[in-house]
Enzyme design. Sequence first.
Site, PDB file in Angstrom:
ATOM      1  N   LYS A  17      63.156  16.252  28.367  1.00 29.64           N
ATOM      2  CA  LYS A  17      62.016  16.786  27.614  1.00 29.64           C
ATOM      3  C   LYS A  17      60.851  17.178  28.515  1.00 29.64           C
ATOM      4  CE  LYS A  17      61.611  13.318  24.858  1.00 29.64           C
ATOM      5  NZ  LYS A  17      60.607  12.438  25.163  1.00 29.64           N
ATOM      6  N   ARG A  93      56.159   9.026  17.928  1.00 28.05           N
ATOM      7  CA  ARG A  93      57.335   8.203  18.248  1.00 28.05           C
ATOM      8  C   ARG A  93      57.675   7.273  17.103  1.00 28.05           C
ATOM      9  NH1 ARG A  93      56.703   8.456  24.095  1.00 28.05           N
ATOM     10  NH2 ARG A  93      58.578   7.744  25.157  1.00 28.05           N
ATOM     11  N   ARG A 130      66.580   9.336  37.825  1.00 28.94           N
ATOM     12  CA  ARG A 130      65.302  10.056  37.756  1.00 28.94           C
ATOM     13  C   ARG A 130      64.302   9.533  38.785  1.00 28.94           C
ATOM     14  NH1 ARG A 130      62.217  10.443  32.122  1.00 28.94           N
ATOM     15  NH2 ARG A 130      62.047   8.179  32.253  1.00 28.94           N
ATOM     16  N   ARG A 162      60.124   5.480  38.511  1.00 25.04           N
ATOM     17  CA  ARG A 162      59.060   4.968  37.644  1.00 25.04           C
ATOM     18  C   ARG A 162      59.211   3.462  37.483  1.00 25.04           C
ATOM     19  NH1 ARG A 162      58.648   8.960  32.448  1.00 25.04           N
ATOM     20  NH2 ARG A 162      58.717   6.940  31.414  1.00 25.04           N
ATOM     21  N   ARG A 173      63.983   0.769  25.682  1.00 23.34           N
ATOM     22  CA  ARG A 173      63.395   2.020  25.186  1.00 23.34           C
ATOM     23  C   ARG A 173      64.394   2.777  24.319  1.00 23.34           C
ATOM     24  NH1 ARG A 173      61.281   3.296  30.576  1.00 23.34           N
ATOM     25  NH2 ARG A 173      62.623   5.101  30.634  1.00 23.34           N
TER      26      ARG A 173
HETATM   27  P1  AMP Z   1      57.206   8.790  28.284  1.00 27.32           P
HETATM   28  O1  AMP Z   1      56.528   9.343  29.500  1.00 27.32           O
HETATM   29  O2  AMP Z   1      57.070   9.691  27.086  1.00 27.32           O
HETATM   30  O3  AMP Z   1      58.611   8.379  28.574  1.00 27.32           O
HETATM   31  O4  AMP Z   1      56.393   7.449  27.894  1.00 27.32           O
HETATM   32  C1  AMP Z   1      56.334   6.334  28.762  1.00 27.32           C
HETATM   33  C2  AMP Z   1      55.922   5.089  27.975  1.00 27.32           C
HETATM   34  O5  AMP Z   1      54.605   5.266  27.434  1.00 27.32           O
HETATM   35  C3  AMP Z   1      56.789   4.763  26.765  1.00 27.32           C
HETATM   36  O6  AMP Z   1      57.948   4.020  27.122  1.00 27.32           O
HETATM   37  C4  AMP Z   1      55.817   3.924  25.928  1.00 27.32           C
HETATM   38  O7  AMP Z   1      55.681   2.633  26.446  1.00 27.32           O
HETATM   39  C5  AMP Z   1      54.502   4.643  26.165  1.00 27.32           C
HETATM   40  N1  AMP Z   1      54.276   5.711  25.152  1.00 27.32           N
HETATM   41  C6  AMP Z   1      54.222   7.065  25.386  1.00 27.32           C
HETATM   42  N2  AMP Z   1      54.012   7.732  24.238  1.00 27.32           N
HETATM   43  C7  AMP Z   1      53.926   6.810  23.257  1.00 27.32           C
HETATM   44  C8  AMP Z   1      53.741   6.870  21.845  1.00 27.32           C
HETATM   45  N3  AMP Z   1      53.627   8.044  21.194  1.00 27.32           N
HETATM   46  N4  AMP Z   1      53.723   5.700  21.148  1.00 27.32           N
HETATM   47  C9  AMP Z   1      53.851   4.510  21.773  1.00 27.32           C
HETATM   48  N5  AMP Z   1      54.045   4.374  23.095  1.00 27.32           N
HETATM   49  C10 AMP Z   1      54.084   5.509  23.847  1.00 27.32           C
END
Ligand code: AMP
Length: 221
Positions: A17, A93, A130, A162, A173
Amino acid sequence: MIPGARLILLGRQGAGKGTQCVRLSRHFVVPHISTGDMLRAAVREGTELGVMAKRVMDEGGLVGDEIMVGLVRERLSQPDAVGRGYILDGFPRTVGQAEALDIINSERPIDVVIDLDVPRELVLQRITARRVCRDCGTNYVATGNEHMPWICEVCGGDVMQRDDDTTEAIAHRLDLYEEQTSPLIEFYQRDGRLAIVDGVASPDEVFRRLTAAVEASRRPA
Ligand code: AMP
């Protein structure tokens, strides 16, 4: 170019994404709004939100809806998002976040929600390989043959895994995705806003499918 497009890209973490959103944002000239990037910026700045978010992110959990909705509400009120539209990446989410988003942008509703569909087993493989630039967020795929330290081709920053890409956090996740995020597919399907794009193809082919889905959604009926 499609002026003022408002899009959401849904999908499992590791479905590609982030990279596709960067390309889409250049292609359609709309800001890419990634809640994960916003939280990582808060972590780097060491704010109160950042300290709390780091704990949750490292465990692969979800930050609370109220905080996330507040962040997104503020971001969507910025002139670039109001004037040019946006691509939301990583938000909503949960169904609670999606309902709040419908209220926030009731005057300028979302044009299309795309579910980038990649099976769980494949994203597991992809996330494990990644690597990400700590400074600009460019994604890379590790092959094991890289020169260390690994330097980002775009900005010269450090390329690393990461902190939340550990095996336990990834599994957590993906479980949370099934429980909390996948119900959004039905949520958006109900009112005809959802397009499903098969994400198992080369990055260029997936990009072509995504732009076609956006363009189809913007064509007058
Ligand atoms: P991502 O970069 O989208 O993979 O997000 C990394 C982490 O940020 C996720 O695993 C969550 O812990 C947190 N996070 C990002 N977006 C959200 C959201 N919309 N709601 C809750 N936690 C979020």
